[in-house]
Motif scaffolding. Sequence first.
Motif, PDB file in Angstrom:
ATOM      1  N   PHE A 109      72.373  20.007  19.478  1.00  0.00           N
ATOM      2  CA  PHE A 109      72.028  20.392  18.111  1.00  0.00           C
ATOM      3  C   PHE A 109      70.744  19.719  17.630  1.00  0.00           C
ATOM      4  O   PHE A 109      69.964  20.339  16.916  1.00  0.00           O
ATOM      5  CB  PHE A 109      73.180  20.051  17.157  1.00  0.00           C
ATOM      6  CG  PHE A 109      74.409  20.867  17.422  1.00  0.00           C
ATOM      7  CD1 PHE A 109      74.557  22.115  16.849  1.00  0.00           C
ATOM      8  CD2 PHE A 109      75.410  20.399  18.251  1.00  0.00           C
ATOM      9  CE1 PHE A 109      75.674  22.893  17.093  1.00  0.00           C
ATOM     10  CE2 PHE A 109      76.536  21.154  18.499  1.00  0.00           C
ATOM     11  CZ  PHE A 109      76.674  22.408  17.925  1.00  0.00           C
ATOM     12  N   THR A 112      70.406  26.411  17.697  1.00  0.00           N
ATOM     13  CA  THR A 112      71.731  26.238  18.292  1.00  0.00           C
ATOM     14  C   THR A 112      72.831  26.630  17.329  1.00  0.00           C
ATOM     15  O   THR A 112      73.709  27.429  17.662  1.00  0.00           O
ATOM     16  CB  THR A 112      71.947  24.793  18.769  1.00  0.00           C
ATOM     17  OG1 THR A 112      70.961  24.481  19.741  1.00  0.00           O
ATOM     18  CG2 THR A 112      73.319  24.616  19.379  1.00  0.00           C
ATOM     19  N   GLU A 113      72.829  26.066  16.137  1.00  0.00           N
ATOM     20  CA  GLU A 113      73.889  26.352  15.177  1.00  0.00           C
ATOM     21  C   GLU A 113      73.897  27.834  14.804  1.00  0.00           C
ATOM     22  O   GLU A 113      74.954  28.463  14.740  1.00  0.00           O
ATOM     23  CB  GLU A 113      73.731  25.484  13.933  1.00  0.00           C
ATOM     24  CG  GLU A 113      74.910  25.591  13.007  1.00  0.00           C
ATOM     25  CD  GLU A 113      74.910  24.539  11.913  1.00  0.00           C
ATOM     26  OE1 GLU A 113      75.449  24.835  10.838  1.00  0.00           O
ATOM     27  OE2 GLU A 113      74.382  23.421  12.136  1.00  0.00           O
ATOM     28  N   SER A 124      77.836  16.973  21.595  1.00  0.00           N
ATOM     29  CA  SER A 124      78.103  18.409  21.635  1.00  0.00           C
ATOM     30  C   SER A 124      79.464  18.736  21.044  1.00  0.00           C
ATOM     31  O   SER A 124      79.602  19.654  20.234  1.00  0.00           O
ATOM     32  CB  SER A 124      78.029  18.921  23.073  1.00  0.00           C
ATOM     33  OG  SER A 124      76.722  18.772  23.568  1.00  0.00           O
ATOM     34  N   GLY A 155      79.496  18.379  17.239  1.00  0.00           N
ATOM     35  CA  GLY A 155      78.797  19.480  16.593  1.00  0.00           C
ATOM     36  C   GLY A 155      79.591  20.775  16.662  1.00  0.00           C
ATOM     37  O   GLY A 155      79.666  21.531  15.692  1.00  0.00           O
TER      38      GLY A 155
END
Length: 72
Positions: free
Chosen positions: A3, A9-10, A35, A38
């Motif tokens: 992230f 990514t999000e 990871s 997140g």
Amino acid sequence: DMFAGNIITEQLIREVNPAKVFVYGMTTNICVDYSVRGLVRLVKKVYVICDAIRELPGMPLPYAEWKKLGVK
């Protein structure tokens, strides 16, 4: 950390909207941990494949915290 420093990514995870994710890799107490932390914010079911991760020695392990977060 998948992230940190990656602005898509999000957004990508939200668009794919997986029902569950499986996490593995190096290292348990750094990369895998970031990871997992997140992903639990975005995905209902997060699984860590314990036979496919490895920690750095001398650092705390995140297993207890993952359990609190509902990681399997």
